[in-house]
Each structure stands twice: as structure tokens, then as C-alpha cells.
Enzyme design. Structure first.
Site, PDB file in Angstrom:
ATOM      1  N   ARG A 148       0.726  -0.703  -0.225  1.00  0.00           N
ATOM      2  CA  ARG A 148      -0.166   0.013   0.035  1.00  0.00           C
ATOM      3  C   ARG A 148       1.188   1.346   0.049  1.00  0.00           C
ATOM      4  O   ARG A 148       2.163   0.905   0.553  1.00  0.00           O
ATOM      5  CB  ARG A 148      -0.818   0.111   1.704  1.00  0.00           C
ATOM      6  CG  ARG A 148      -1.707  -1.232   1.581  1.00  0.00           C
ATOM      7  CD  ARG A 148      -2.619  -0.826   2.583  1.00  0.00           C
ATOM      8  NE  ARG A 148      -3.505  -2.147   2.962  1.00  0.00           N
ATOM      9  CZ  ARG A 148      -3.355  -3.153   3.584  1.00  0.00           C
ATOM     10  NH1 ARG A 148      -2.030  -2.959   4.145  1.00  0.00           N
ATOM     11  NH2 ARG A 148      -4.398  -3.901   3.377  1.00  0.00           N
ATOM     12  N   LYS A 172      -2.087  -2.316   7.787  1.00  0.00           N
ATOM     13  CA  LYS A 172      -3.235  -1.272   8.559  1.00  0.00           C
ATOM     14  C   LYS A 172      -2.945  -2.032  10.229  1.00  0.00           C
ATOM     15  O   LYS A 172      -2.880  -3.258  10.871  1.00  0.00           O
ATOM     16  CB  LYS A 172      -4.524  -2.101   7.938  1.00  0.00           C
ATOM     17  CG  LYS A 172      -4.861  -0.891   6.270  1.00  0.00           C
ATOM     18  CD  LYS A 172      -6.177  -1.320   6.084  1.00  0.00           C
ATOM     19  CE  LYS A 172      -6.674  -0.617   5.330  1.00  0.00           C
ATOM     20  NZ  LYS A 172      -7.868  -0.609   4.468  1.00  0.00           N
ATOM     21  N   HIS A 244      -2.380   3.004  -5.796  1.00  0.00           N
ATOM     22  CA  HIS A 244      -2.589   1.802  -5.760  1.00  0.00           C
ATOM     23  C   HIS A 244      -2.901   0.539  -6.720  1.00  0.00           C
ATOM     24  O   HIS A 244      -3.358  -0.821  -6.945  1.00  0.00           O
ATOM     25  CB  HIS A 244      -4.210   1.864  -5.360  1.00  0.00           C
ATOM     26  CG  HIS A 244      -4.193   0.526  -4.029  1.00  0.00           C
ATOM     27  ND1 HIS A 244      -3.742   1.337  -3.439  1.00  0.00           N
ATOM     28  CD2 HIS A 244      -5.397  -0.203  -3.275  1.00  0.00           C
ATOM     29  CE1 HIS A 244      -3.873   0.680  -1.856  1.00  0.00           C
ATOM     30  NE2 HIS A 244      -5.134  -0.081  -2.051  1.00  0.00           N
ATOM     31  N   ARG A 247       0.387  -2.401  -7.088  1.00  0.00           N
ATOM     32  CA  ARG A 247      -0.668  -3.366  -6.007  1.00  0.00           C
ATOM     33  C   ARG A 247      -1.492  -4.001  -6.903  1.00  0.00           C
ATOM     34  O   ARG A 247      -1.443  -5.371  -6.454  1.00  0.00           O
ATOM     35  CB  ARG A 247      -1.368  -2.565  -4.429  1.00  0.00           C
ATOM     36  CG  ARG A 247      -2.109  -3.195  -3.465  1.00  0.00           C
ATOM     37  CD  ARG A 247      -1.813  -2.768  -2.476  1.00  0.00           C
ATOM     38  NE  ARG A 247      -2.519  -3.499  -1.646  1.00  0.00           N
ATOM     39  CZ  ARG A 247      -2.580  -4.743  -0.350  1.00  0.00           C
ATOM     40  NH1 ARG A 247      -1.305  -4.819  -0.174  1.00  0.00           N
ATOM     41  NH2 ARG A 247      -3.597  -4.283   0.452  1.00  0.00           N
ATOM     42  N   HIS A 270      -4.521  -9.128   3.444  1.00  0.00           N
ATOM     43  CA  HIS A 270      -5.812  -8.976   3.946  1.00  0.00           C
ATOM     44  C   HIS A 270      -5.819  -9.484   5.144  1.00  0.00           C
ATOM     45  O   HIS A 270      -6.099 -10.370   5.434  1.00  0.00           O
ATOM     46  CB  HIS A 270      -6.197  -9.596   2.463  1.00  0.00           C
ATOM     47  CG  HIS A 270      -6.391  -8.257   1.031  1.00  0.00           C
ATOM     48  ND1 HIS A 270      -6.760  -8.706   0.219  1.00  0.00           N
ATOM     49  CD2 HIS A 270      -6.253  -7.077   1.349  1.00  0.00           C
ATOM     50  CE1 HIS A 270      -6.350  -7.446  -0.866  1.00  0.00           C
ATOM     51  NE2 HIS A 270      -6.498  -6.776  -0.111  1.00  0.00           N
ATOM     52  N   TYR A 279      -9.458 -10.483  -7.447  1.00  0.00           N
ATOM     53  CA  TYR A 279      -8.441 -10.563  -8.055  1.00  0.00           C
ATOM     54  C   TYR A 279      -9.010 -12.186  -9.031  1.00  0.00           C
ATOM     55  O   TYR A 279      -8.565 -11.863 -10.142  1.00  0.00           O
ATOM     56  CB  TYR A 279      -7.330 -10.971  -7.429  1.00  0.00           C
ATOM     57  CG  TYR A 279      -6.643  -9.228  -6.764  1.00  0.00           C
ATOM     58  CD1 TYR A 279      -6.280  -8.228  -7.961  1.00  0.00           C
ATOM     59  CD2 TYR A 279      -7.038  -9.396  -5.735  1.00  0.00           C
ATOM     60  CE1 TYR A 279      -6.171  -6.967  -7.403  1.00  0.00           C
ATOM     61  CE2 TYR A 279      -6.243  -7.788  -5.448  1.00  0.00           C
ATOM     62  CZ  TYR A 279      -6.328  -6.722  -5.811  1.00  0.00           C
ATOM     63  OH  TYR A 279      -5.676  -5.332  -5.382  1.00  0.00           O
TER      64      TYR A 279
END
Length: 299
Positions: A148, A172, A244, A247, A270, A279
């Protein structure tokens, strides 16, 4: 009354959920919107008497209709989180948001670069300028490891294990993960460190930050946006690219190549596999295009 609960909720988000300052502010903003609506429409309504119909009126209100569906969904998520906190603290006995539904969102598939386009993008950077070597290293790392933007700008020198081909990434919620890094990215990090970074004097507090701006501080997310936009223009790429994009391209190229979805989830950091599954949808488009291009019955 609201302010007391909101103060407690803020501490809960910071300490128990380990959310970033930006995320905490976004959640509190959502609660402010809701409390303003209630004060205006139902000034006599006590906190414990809030019911589903009040929440539904808030969703139908003109102030919320100004937001796009994705923003409305995020605001609802924020309000649900707040009421969940109130339940955890035994402030409320029942949760009026249980049956509250967010607007259905179409999962937008992001623009993705082909492998040749990524090569074009990376090779379009002017290495004769000092920032060129830094910019090449940043974009190489973002594509090589699927970082990210925030993870790339906050990458620390002591979290580089380039001799064994790994970097430690703070994602995150301050969650750490070890991510493999490719030879090309390692090469450009070393070139940047040895030729550019070594001559810079970092500002106090940024001594360990890998990528520095001219003032010796960390780069901003906006700066990365400009770097990638300029590289895209120089490369003649007409797609709508943003930080992004690299990524997304990283993940898509892995899935198209047959990578295990759990491994991709781990590398992207994730929390849920459903986020990574976007994806597989991109991959289905790729499969369809392949058939249309090569299968005699699809012409």
C-alpha cells in the site's frame, strides 16, 4: 451525553482496535453526522430510545443522499461500529443497527497494468535526477511486494532484510507482515541508498525512514500520486493509474500466473480472503479475453 460516549469510543478505536489516526477521525466524523441529524430532527430523543426507524430516516435524509453509495456504506459501517461499542460497554441493552442495511455496492474492478505496461512505466523514470533513483526504487518496491502507499512511504531501513529477500511491512492497524521482495527492487533500493540516501541529512524522527523527500522527511501519499502519474504520462499509458494500480497489478499478475489465493492474501495483508477474491474476478476477465483471442470458436 453523546460527547462522553464518543470520547470512550475514540479510546476504544485507538487502544483496542489499534486504528490509525486517519481511520479514527473518519469513524468519529460518521458519528458526528448522525448526532447532528438527530439533534435537528429529534431534539427530545434520548439516547436509549434510538430505534431502527431513526437510523433509516437518517439514511434517507438529504444530507446523506449527497454522498456516493460507497461513502454511505462507510458511514453506516461507522455507525454500526459505534453501537457495537455501546453494546460491549453495556450502555445499551439492544442494538438498533442490527437490521440496518447499507446500499448494495458494485465491486468496481480497478484498472490494472499488463506486465509490459509495468516495464514501460518503470523504465520511463529519469535516472539522471536524484529523485529519479528514489522514485524508481519506490515503484519497484510497490510492484515487487504489493505494498500500500502508506506502507511504502513508511518503510524503515531496519525492516529491510535484502540479503534474504524479505522486507517487514507495517500494515493497517499496525499489523506486521514479512513480504518477499524481488531482485530488481533490491537492486534499485541499494542504488538509491548508496548513491542518494547516503548524502541526505534526515530530519529528526526520520533517521530510519528509507525514502526521504528533499527536506529529509518521509514522502507524502500525494507525492507518490504525482510520481506515478508523471511516470504514466511519460510511458504513454492512457489508463487511469494511481498509487494503488501497482498493488492491483502485483496481485493480478500473481493470480493470472496461478498463485495460491491464500498466499496472495498473506502478501497483501488482507484480513479477509473475500477482499483478495476480487482478483479472481479480474482473472476470469483475463481467461475470457484469452479464449476470445485464441479459441477458433470465439472469433
Amino acid at each position: 451525553m453523546w460527547q462522553t460516549y464518543i470520547k470512550g469510543y475514540k479510546s476504544y478505536l485507538q487502544l483496542e482496535k489499534s486504528l490509525s489516526k486517519h481511520s479514527v477521525e473518519a469513524y468519529l466524523h460518521d458519528i458526528d453526522l448522525f448526532s447532528l441529524f438527530l439533534n435537528e430532527k429529534f431534539p427530545e430523543l434520548s439516547f436509549e430510545k434510538i430505534e431502527l426507524e431513526h437510523l433509516q430516516q437518517f439514511l434517507a435524509s438529504a444530507s446523506l443522499q449527497e454522498f456516493a453509495a460507497a461513502s454511505q456504506a462507510r458511514i453506516i459501517s461507522g455507525i454500526k461500529s459505534f453501537f457495537k461499542y455501546l453494546m460491549l460497554e453495556d450502555i445499551l441493552k439492544s442494538n438498533p443497527t442490527d437490521l440496518l442495511e447499507a446500499p448494495k455496492l458494485k465491486r468496481a474492478l480497478p484498472d490494472v497494468l499488463g506486465i509490459e505496461e509495468v516495464e514501460l512505466l518503470l523504465s520511463s523514470i529519469d535516472h539522471s535526477k536524484p529523485e529519479g533513483q528514489r522514485n524508481r526504487a519506490i515503484l519497484e518496491v510497490m510492484y515487487s511486494s504489493g505494498l500500500r502507499v502508506s506502507e511504502a512511504v513508511n518503510l524503515e531501513i531496519t525492516n529491510l532484510y535484502l540479503d534474504i529477500g524479505f522486507i517487514r511491512v507495517i500494515g493497517k492497524g499496525n499489523k506486521e507482515r514479512l513480504v518477499p521482495i524481488g531482485d530488481e527492487a533490491v537492486k534499485y533500493i541499494n542504488l538509491y541508498k548508496e548513491n542518494i540516501r547516503v548524502h541526505q541529512v534526515p530530519k529528526k524522527g526520520f533517521e530510519n525512514t528509507l525514502f526521504l523527500n528533499r527536506r529529509g522527511a518521509a514522502l507524502s501519499r500525494v507525492m507518490i500520486f504525482y510520481i506515478i502519474k508523471e511516470a504514466g504520462l511519460n510511458a504513454g499509458i492512457r489508463k487511469n493509474i494511481h498509487p494503488h494500480t501497482l498493488r492491483h497489478s502485483f496481485a493480478t499478475h500473481l493470480v493470472e500466473g496461478g498463485a495460491d489465493l491464500r498466499a496472495v492474501q498473506e502478501m497483501l495483508g488482507h484480513e479477509s480472503i473475500t477482499t483478495t477474491e476480487i482478483y479472481t474476478h479480474l482473472d476470469r476477465n483475463f481467461l475470457r479475453m484469452t479464449l476470445e483471442k485464441y479459441h477458433p470458436r470465439f472469433h
